[in-house]
Design a protein around this motif. Structure first.
Motif, PDB file in Angstrom:
ATOM      1  N   GLU A 237      -6.071  -1.379  -1.180  1.00  0.00           N
ATOM      2  CA  GLU A 237      -6.029  -0.544  -2.364  1.00  0.00           C
ATOM      3  C   GLU A 237      -6.038  -1.429  -3.598  1.00  0.00           C
ATOM      4  OE1 GLU A 237      -3.247   2.807  -0.133  1.00  0.00           O
ATOM      5  OE2 GLU A 237      -2.370   1.605  -1.753  1.00  0.00           O
TER       6      GLU A 237
ATOM      7  N   GLU B 268      -9.345   2.980  -3.157  1.00  0.00           N
ATOM      8  CA  GLU B 268      -9.409   2.146  -1.961  1.00  0.00           C
ATOM      9  C   GLU B 268     -10.589   1.203  -2.094  1.00  0.00           C
ATOM     10  OE1 GLU B 268      -9.413   4.694   1.470  1.00  0.00           O
ATOM     11  OE2 GLU B 268      -7.376   5.397   1.048  1.00  0.00           O
TER      12      GLU B 268
ATOM     13  N   PHE C 105      -3.374   3.294  -9.962  1.00  0.00           N
ATOM     14  CA  PHE C 105      -4.117   3.238  -8.706  1.00  0.00           C
ATOM     15  C   PHE C 105      -5.595   3.400  -9.040  1.00  0.00           C
ATOM     16  CE2 PHE C 105      -6.009   5.664  -5.100  1.00  0.00           C
ATOM     17  CZ  PHE C 105      -5.932   4.674  -4.139  1.00  0.00           C
TER      18      PHE C 105
ATOM     19  N   LYS D  71       0.833  -1.209   0.000  1.00  0.00           N
ATOM     20  CA  LYS D  71       0.000   0.000   0.000  1.00  0.00           C
ATOM     21  C   LYS D  71       0.865   1.256   0.000  1.00  0.00           C
ATOM     22  CE  LYS D  71      -2.621  -0.282   3.569  1.00  0.00           C
ATOM     23  NZ  LYS D  71      -3.668  -0.273   4.595  1.00  0.00           N
TER      24      LYS D  71
END
Length: 170
Positions: A111, A58, A55, A41
């Protein structure tokens, strides 16, 4: 784009001197989704392995428990969780992990990233897959699916359960 392909071809022809993750395409739809919950993470010591990965935000994983093994956490599938082992884990004869009945926790916080196939193979090396962790295709609480590295119940039998499902910096 042709310049990057040339560099990728050169990199592929050279023997790898390190296990660091190479950047993936800038296309956020290229590659494989991977859910991470520990040292990969942001802000943690192995996050550099995701350099260049996209990315995606979350997320939370249900049906699993998170344990503190000291330098890193380990998630284990809970009772009734549906985990599909990756081909590498199945080929090694690894069974899907089963948790203890009645020991439930909140969803595991983590994530979601998109990594290249090569990046996923490098993560397998980092995670010791299939010996230490198995890679499983799982549904996250938001309905999306991702690869998740899970351990086995015998590996966490003496470890502290993180009931809130959150791995914190040590």
């Amino acid at each position: 784009m042709a310049h990057n392909q040339h560099l990728d071809a050169e990199a592929a022809s050279r023997p790898s001197e390190s296990l660091a993750l190479e950047p993936v395409d800038a296309d956020p739809l290229a590659g494989e989704p991977v859910f991470v919950y520990g040292t990969l993470k942001r802000g943690h010591r192995n996050h550099h392995w995701l350099a260049g990965a996209s990315f995606l935000g979350e997320r939370q994983l249900g049906g699993a428990q998170l344990f503190d093994l000291g330098p890193f956490p380990m998630a284990v599938a809970g009772a009734g969780a549906s985990a599909t082992p990756a081909a590498s884990a199945a080929a090694a004869g690894e069974a899907t992990a089963e948790g203890e009945a009645g020991n439930t926790t909140a969803g595991i916080h983590g994530e979601l990233y998109r990594v290249s196939a090569k990046g996923l193979a490098q993560l397998d090396l980092l995670e010791g897959c299939p010996r230490l962790y198995g890679r499983h295709w799982l549904q996250l609480l938001d309905g999306s699916h991702a690869w998740v590295y899970l351990g086995r119940p015998r590996q966490v039998r003496h470890a502290q359960l993180l009931a809130d499902g959150l791995w914190r910096l040590h």
